[in-house]
Design a protein around this motif. Structure first.
Motif, short mmCIF file in Angstrom:
data_model
loop_
_atom_site.label_atom_id
_atom_site.label_comp_id
_atom_site.label_asym_id
_atom_site.label_seq_id
_atom_site.Cartn_x
_atom_site.Cartn_y
_atom_site.Cartn_z
N UNK A 58 -0.53 58.01 90.33
CA UNK A 58 -1.76 58.76 90.03
C UNK A 58 -2.67 58.03 89.05
N UNK A 59 -2.62 56.69 89.07
CA UNK A 59 -3.46 55.92 88.16
C UNK A 59 -4.55 55.21 88.96
N UNK A 60 -5.51 54.60 88.25
CA UNK A 60 -6.69 54.05 88.90
C UNK A 60 -6.38 52.69 89.51
N UNK A 61 -6.46 52.63 90.83
CA UNK A 61 -6.06 51.41 91.53
C UNK A 61 -7.08 50.30 91.37
N UNK A 62 -8.32 50.63 90.98
CA UNK A 62 -9.34 49.58 90.79
C UNK A 62 -9.44 49.15 89.33
N UNK A 63 -8.51 49.61 88.49
CA UNK A 63 -8.39 49.14 87.12
C UNK A 63 -7.13 48.30 86.99
N UNK A 64 -7.13 47.40 86.03
CA UNK A 64 -5.94 46.59 85.79
C UNK A 64 -4.87 47.42 85.10
N UNK A 65 -3.67 46.83 85.02
CA UNK A 65 -2.58 47.50 84.31
C UNK A 65 -3.00 47.81 82.87
N UNK A 66 -3.55 46.82 82.18
CA UNK A 66 -3.96 47.01 80.79
C UNK A 66 -5.05 48.07 80.68
N UNK A 67 -6.00 48.06 81.58
CA UNK A 67 -7.09 49.03 81.54
C UNK A 67 -6.58 50.46 81.77
N UNK A 68 -5.62 50.60 82.68
CA UNK A 68 -5.03 51.92 82.91
C UNK A 68 -4.33 52.43 81.67
N UNK A 69 -3.54 51.56 81.03
CA UNK A 69 -2.82 51.98 79.83
C UNK A 69 -3.78 52.28 78.69
N UNK A 70 -4.84 51.50 78.58
CA UNK A 70 -5.82 51.76 77.53
C UNK A 70 -6.50 53.11 77.75
N UNK A 71 -6.79 53.43 79.01
CA UNK A 71 -7.41 54.72 79.31
C UNK A 71 -6.49 55.88 78.93
N UNK A 72 -5.20 55.78 79.29
CA UNK A 72 -4.25 56.85 78.94
C UNK A 72 -4.11 56.97 77.43
N UNK A 73 -4.10 55.83 76.74
CA UNK A 73 -4.01 55.86 75.27
C UNK A 73 -5.22 56.57 74.67
N UNK A 74 -6.41 56.38 75.26
CA UNK A 74 -7.60 57.08 74.80
C UNK A 74 -7.46 58.59 75.02
N UNK A 75 -6.94 58.98 76.17
CA UNK A 75 -6.77 60.40 76.48
C UNK A 75 -5.90 61.07 75.42
N UNK A 76 -4.84 60.39 75.01
CA UNK A 76 -3.91 60.96 74.03
C UNK A 76 -4.33 60.65 72.58
#
Length: 319
Positions: free
Chosen positions: A101-119
């Motif tokens: 359920x993560x963003x397939x057009x974002x990199x691994x690092x970008x996905x993790x950074x986004x989740x870190x922002x959410x939390x």
């Protein structure tokens, strides 16, 4: 009564348990999909939650992590009230869903950074790097999530669940569709996390994975049918199992099925497993088909034998 934003545990409850719920029930319309479940999971425990598709496992997990509100029952998750403190529960739980359920057009690092922002994770950049290093993702950090294989997507999903350092990890069939090597590596990581004090509730259909859990529970049609260690669950099943080898095993299977006392006849390679809950009736059924060409051996009932037996005797409340 609350203390520091956390519910004071009432009499009879203990901080020993990460999950401590009683009578948890969820209905959708006229269907009861989770029926009065009592469950306790100790802190630092890997607890396996098993059952067929549609048994209510995912619904129960969603109630634990605050995404759904129970229609009845009460309890605590990480010391927070299941009914009144869902926002607090969400902040301290990591939930890995069945589907990526993560963003397939974002990199691994970008996905993790986004989740870190959410939390709102402090020192976000450092937290992302630690997560990449812990799950072996650092060398792939710039790869798009949509280009990853099933096993690497699984690692990304686990890294995202851990980015905010939760106390409880809820994993809903996390290894579906990944190869055996990736599954083994995943479970090695789960055991490392549990050894560090993280509590894990995991749903799975794989019996080899179930046997890697500290304790298990089996759910069918919304009802909790059994719980305990693997040894306790197998013993509680009270199954008698025989193996038979020899020629024409399919003919032997056909001769056994439907006889009184025979609950299961299952092929395992060049062997049949024959099981029943009434040992005397099972012995009589076997005696009726004995011949010099086949060899019968008493065997330990497997976890799979017990779960199939439970499923066969469960009442389908959706029918």
């Amino acid at each position: 009564m609350t203390t520091g934003g956390k519910s004071a545990l009432p009499e009879g409850r203990t901080a020993e348990f990460a999950i401590d719920v009683t009578g948890v029930t969820k209905r959708f319309g006229t269907k009861t999909v989770v029926n009065a479940i009592d469950l306790q999971v100790r802190r630092g425990e890997i607890f396996g939650f098993l059952g067929p598709n549609g048994s209510g496992k995912t619904t129960f997990i969603r109630m634990l992590c605050g995404l759904l509100t129970p229609d009845a029952g009460s309890g605590f998750c990480l010391g927070y009230d299941l009914l009144r403190q869902q926002a607090e529960i969400k902040r301290h739980v990591g939930y890995m869903t069945q589907r990526f359920s993560y963003y397939e057009d974002l990199s691994i690092r970008e996905n993790l950074d986004f989740i870190a922002r959410v939390y709102d994770v402090p020192s976000r950049r450092d937290a992302v790097q630690r997560s990449l290093d812990r799950l072996g993702l650092a060398n792939r950090s710039h790869q798009l999530a949509g280009e990853l294989s099933g096993g690497w997507k699984q690692r990304l999903a686990l890294a995202a669940c851990l980015i905010h350092e939760p106390q409880l990890l809820l994993l809903d069939e996390p290894t579906a569709g990944v190869d055996p090597k990736a599954r083994r590596e995943f479970w090695d990581e789960i055991h490392r996390l549990a050894a560090d004090g993280l509590t894990v509730l995991i749903t799975t259909h794989y019996m080899d994975e179930a046997e890697r859990c500290h304790r298990l529970a089996y759910l069918a049609y919304g009802n909790l049918l059994t719980r305990g260690t693997v040894e306790e669950v197998v013993a509680a099943g009270r199954l008698t199992t025989w193996t038979v080898t020899g020629p024409q095993l399919q003919r032997m299977a056909a001769a056994l099925r439907g006889r009184p006392g025979v609950d299961q006849v299952v092929a395992f390679g060049n062997t049949l497993h024959v099981s029943g809950r009434d040992a005397q009736k099972l012995d009589a059924a076997i005696a009726a088909v004995l011949d010099p060409e086949h060899t019968w051996t008493r065997a330990r009932s497997s976890l799979e034998d017990v779960f199939i037996s439970l499923m066969d005797t469960a009442k389908d409340n959706f029918a």
